[in-house]
Design a protein around this motif. Structure first.
Motif, PDB file in Angstrom:
ATOM      1  N   VAL A 159       6.178   4.327 -10.653  1.00  0.00           N
ATOM      2  CA  VAL A 159       5.186   3.260 -10.490  1.00  0.00           C
ATOM      3  C   VAL A 159       3.956   3.654 -11.292  1.00  0.00           C
ATOM      4  O   VAL A 159       3.325   4.664 -11.003  1.00  0.00           O
ATOM      5  CB  VAL A 159       4.822   3.064  -9.005  1.00  0.00           C
ATOM      6  N   THR A 160       3.631   2.854 -12.304  1.00  0.00           N
ATOM      7  CA  THR A 160       2.471   3.219 -13.123  1.00  0.00           C
ATOM      8  C   THR A 160       1.278   2.303 -12.902  1.00  0.00           C
ATOM      9  O   THR A 160       0.188   2.597 -13.376  1.00  0.00           O
ATOM     10  CB  THR A 160       2.813   3.201 -14.632  1.00  0.00           C
ATOM     11  N   GLY A 161       1.487   1.186 -12.218  1.00  0.00           N
ATOM     12  CA  GLY A 161       0.377   0.266 -12.062  1.00  0.00           C
ATOM     13  C   GLY A 161       0.394  -0.476 -10.739  1.00  0.00           C
ATOM     14  O   GLY A 161       1.347  -0.406  -9.963  1.00  0.00           O
ATOM     15  N   MET A 162      -0.737  -1.149 -10.491  1.00  0.00           N
ATOM     16  CA  MET A 162      -0.863  -2.010  -9.312  1.00  0.00           C
ATOM     17  C   MET A 162      -1.426  -3.344  -9.783  1.00  0.00           C
ATOM     18  O   MET A 162      -2.216  -3.408 -10.724  1.00  0.00           O
ATOM     19  CB  MET A 162      -1.842  -1.417  -8.318  1.00  0.00           C
ATOM     20  N   MET A 163      -1.022  -4.390  -9.076  1.00  0.00           N
ATOM     21  CA  MET A 163      -1.439  -5.743  -9.468  1.00  0.00           C
ATOM     22  C   MET A 163      -1.869  -6.510  -8.226  1.00  0.00           C
ATOM     23  O   MET A 163      -1.324  -6.298  -7.142  1.00  0.00           O
ATOM     24  CB  MET A 163      -0.261  -6.435 -10.146  1.00  0.00           C
ATOM     25  N   CYS A 164      -2.872  -7.381  -8.364  1.00  0.00           N
ATOM     26  CA  CYS A 164      -3.213  -8.273  -7.259  1.00  0.00           C
ATOM     27  C   CYS A 164      -3.624  -9.641  -7.785  1.00  0.00           C
ATOM     28  O   CYS A 164      -4.032  -9.789  -8.937  1.00  0.00           O
ATOM     29  CB  CYS A 164      -4.320  -7.694  -6.359  1.00  0.00           C
ATOM     30  N   ILE A 165      -3.457 -10.619  -6.915  1.00  0.00           N
ATOM     31  CA  ILE A 165      -3.917 -11.997  -7.165  1.00  0.00           C
ATOM     32  C   ILE A 165      -4.793 -12.356  -5.966  1.00  0.00           C
ATOM     33  O   ILE A 165      -4.280 -12.693  -4.906  1.00  0.00           O
ATOM     34  CB  ILE A 165      -2.735 -12.990  -7.253  1.00  0.00           C
ATOM     35  N   PRO A 166      -6.119 -12.248  -6.106  1.00  0.00           N
ATOM     36  CA  PRO A 166      -6.986 -12.534  -4.955  1.00  0.00           C
ATOM     37  C   PRO A 166      -6.844 -13.986  -4.499  1.00  0.00           C
ATOM     38  O   PRO A 166      -6.450 -14.843  -5.294  1.00  0.00           O
ATOM     39  CB  PRO A 166      -8.398 -12.286  -5.500  1.00  0.00           C
ATOM     40  N   PRO A 167      -7.174 -14.259  -3.226  1.00  0.00           N
ATOM     41  CA  PRO A 167      -7.169 -15.646  -2.756  1.00  0.00           C
ATOM     42  C   PRO A 167      -8.026 -16.499  -3.690  1.00  0.00           C
ATOM     43  O   PRO A 167      -9.098 -16.066  -4.106  1.00  0.00           O
ATOM     44  CB  PRO A 167      -7.795 -15.545  -1.363  1.00  0.00           C
ATOM     45  N   PHE A 168      -7.540 -17.684  -4.043  1.00  0.00           N
ATOM     46  CA  PHE A 168      -8.193 -18.438  -5.111  1.00  0.00           C
ATOM     47  C   PHE A 168      -9.583 -18.941  -4.737  1.00  0.00           C
ATOM     48  O   PHE A 168     -10.407 -19.198  -5.595  1.00  0.00           O
ATOM     49  CB  PHE A 168      -7.293 -19.589  -5.588  1.00  0.00           C
TER      50      PHE A 168
END
Ligand SMILES: *Cc1c(COP(=O)(O)O)cnc(C)c1O
Length: 221
Positions: A159-168
């Protein structure tokens, strides 16, 4: 001049400005040009500028347009940024260079199996549901550390990264701060955060990858 090209230049200039403001090198920030819903003809001018990193959210749609583009440009780096069903993992491993949406054990197990038989593994980002939104994909923050350990320890994935999509409808700042903290304590160096509306804030908070679609290609219908 083509408006996609004009907008692309505006976005890269904004990334450079945000990097300068944060005392970061612009070269440490990768623009993932999100081309979902746009055709190969719309993508062509961006490829002609030399841009090579793109994001798509659907495996099937990507299979329709990317194999021939990849055939013409071997150095394309394609990121999957949408949810991945386990029955599509084989196709995803074959086509994508990065999968940003690793978020559950069943997917980790299937990725371990399919990457072994394919003899290659896309770069993997764990998606974190920083807003704890029930309808949204991503591992919840409280389970993120254990999940990274499961992926690496039990399934042998890197695992080299992390991703997020904040609440719009929320200020993304606390979500970006939280993702950066989770990544840091897990020894994960890449942070995919920030979209057309908030990539400058994300860069200030440490994003290494910003996923920008409509600001380059135009509004999606
Ligand atoms: C569509 C999409 C983007 C790009 O969104 P824009 O607001 O058009 O920049 C980024 N990340 C994910 C996960 C997406 O699905």
């Amino acid at each position: 001049m083509n408006t996609i090209i004009e907008r692309y230049h505006v976005v890269t200039a904004r990334i450079e400005a945000a990097a300068r403001t944060s005392n970061r090198a612009a070269s440490d920030i990768t623009l993932v040009a999100v081309s979902k819903t746009y055709s190969a003809d719309d993508i062509a001018p961006v490829l002609q500028l030399g841009h090579r990193v793109f994001g798509e959210n659907r495996v099937q749609e990507s299979q329709g347009k990317w194999p021939s583009l990849k055939h013409d440009h071997a150095d394309i780096c394609l990121h999957l940024i949408g949810p991945l069903q386990t029955n599509k993992v084989r196709e995803a491993v074959a086509l994508f260079d990065a999968i940003e949406t690793l978020d559950r054990e069943k997917l980790a197990r299937t990725l371990a199996k399919e990457t072994q038989s394919a003899g290659k593994c896309p770069e993997l980002f764990v998606q974190v549901n920083t807003g704890n939104e029930p309808q949204k994909a991503g591992i919840v923050p409280e389970q993120a550390d254990a999940f990274v350990k499961l992926c690496t320890g039990t399934y042998g994935l890197t695992v080299t990264g992390m991703m997020c999509i904040p609440p719009f409808d929320e200020d993304p700042t606390p979500h970006f701060i939280q993702l950066a903290a989770i990544a840091e304590r897990n020894g994960v160096s890449k942070l995919s955060m920030g979209m057309s509306g908030d990539f400058e804030i994300a860069i200030e908070l440490g994003a290494t990858h910003v996923r920008v679609g409509s600001a380059i290609f135009g509004a999606r219908t």
